[in-house]
Design an enzyme around this catalytic site. Sequence first.
Site, mmCIF file in Angstrom:
data_model
loop_
_atom_site.group_PDB
_atom_site.id
_atom_site.type_symbol
_atom_site.label_atom_id
_atom_site.label_comp_id
_atom_site.label_asym_id
_atom_site.label_seq_id
_atom_site.Cartn_x
_atom_site.Cartn_y
_atom_site.Cartn_z
ATOM 1 N N ARG A 239 19.934 -7.705 19.312
ATOM 2 C CA ARG A 239 19.708 -8.475 18.196
ATOM 3 C C ARG A 239 18.769 -9.661 18.566
ATOM 4 O O ARG A 239 18.648 -10.081 19.530
ATOM 5 C CB ARG A 239 21.113 -9.155 17.916
ATOM 6 C CG ARG A 239 22.262 -8.552 16.877
ATOM 7 C CD ARG A 239 21.737 -8.165 15.784
ATOM 8 N NE ARG A 239 22.868 -7.271 15.129
ATOM 9 C CZ ARG A 239 22.821 -5.888 15.110
ATOM 10 N NH1 ARG A 239 21.821 -5.426 15.493
ATOM 11 N NH2 ARG A 239 23.906 -5.544 14.463
ATOM 12 N N GLU A 268 14.343 -11.434 11.134
ATOM 13 C CA GLU A 268 14.043 -10.356 10.554
ATOM 14 C C GLU A 268 13.831 -10.309 9.112
ATOM 15 O O GLU A 268 14.748 -11.111 8.481
ATOM 16 C CB GLU A 268 15.146 -9.085 10.988
ATOM 17 C CG GLU A 268 14.573 -8.480 12.375
ATOM 18 C CD GLU A 268 15.721 -7.453 12.714
ATOM 19 O OE1 GLU A 268 16.323 -6.850 11.726
ATOM 20 O OE2 GLU A 268 15.812 -7.207 13.894
ATOM 21 N N HIS A 286 13.421 -2.034 13.573
ATOM 22 C CA HIS A 286 15.290 -2.020 13.801
ATOM 23 C C HIS A 286 15.616 -0.751 13.385
ATOM 24 O O HIS A 286 16.654 -0.563 12.720
ATOM 25 C CB HIS A 286 15.782 -3.211 12.974
ATOM 26 C CG HIS A 286 17.295 -3.482 13.375
ATOM 27 N ND1 HIS A 286 17.822 -4.740 13.297
ATOM 28 C CD2 HIS A 286 18.218 -2.748 13.938
ATOM 29 C CE1 HIS A 286 18.835 -4.645 13.609
ATOM 30 N NE2 HIS A 286 19.147 -3.458 14.117
#
Length: 325
Positions: A239, A268, A286
């Site tokens: 993450r 993000e 991602h």
Amino acid sequence: MKPKVFVSRAIPEEGIKLLKKSCDVTISKKNRVLTKKELIAGVKGKDALLCLLTDKIDMSVLKASKKLKVVANYAVGFDNIDLKAASKLKIPVSNTPGVLTDAVADHAVTLLLSTARRIPESDSFTRAGKYKGWEPMLYLGGDTAGKTLGVIGGGRIGSAVASRMAKGFGMKVLYTDVKRSPKFEQAVGKAKYTSLANVLKQSDFVSVHVPLLPATHHLISTKQLKMMKKTAYLINTSRGPVIDEKALVAALKKKEIAGAGMDVFEKEPKLAPGLAKLANVVLTPHTASATHYTRSAMSEIAAKNVLAALKGKRPPQLLNPEIYE
Ligand code: DGY
């Protein structure tokens, strides 16, 4: 009457087909992350929510339907869900572990090799017609054989990455976690458990595989980056907020580390200022779990968790078992 399920964005058909056999399924038609208002409107009156890691599931969303019996996250990570709030309301929450281990591990290895061997840079160079013939010093990069991989987080994915790099690439492995993991050591063959500081100081490649928790937020910041070798590479498929991205950009600019391979970002989909301009980084959006098999399997697992809860059973990938105590 069939139970009503809200799916916050289109996902592969496999899970949807399963749900449609016994449920009334509404899939958001907006091909984007829903606003809080839209999410609440979607959940209203539903028995189940199948959501994504981009959906913030807080008390207001959980309370949007009095009938809500399950929240099935289409991801292994679940930092987007207020688990405490769900437990308070006795709503089971599930995730999709296991099926994405190989895909994410493959992606971490891909980032590691692409960063070390400067693949995007040399690809752009070649496409641009700049290749004029073999050169002894062209795009020199880092080696893996005999070098040390440091894994932060010795769970399923961390151990799959370590196992690939130890067995396939002849790397030595160091790892750190809250406690020693016999499973990790068994999977990798030979791995040394040590502190985070030692992993950072001694590794040639550091790969991050921890969940995002208050304790792992900015686990890697200026101080930790300074501990790394100048020749080392940092890889993150966990993450974004685990790494202080501003500090990373500064370290990369000052060449305090050799490079970074990142699939996840702190804010993000935004990138920290300057990150995209650096030549010594490889960036992917991602997509570590983005293989056909994995994303379909995640869809099936999420659907099976929904169906179990709607039948009054425990979802197989339950994250808050305390609600049944
Ligand atoms: C997950 O499932 O948590 C991954 O980040 C998706 O790629």
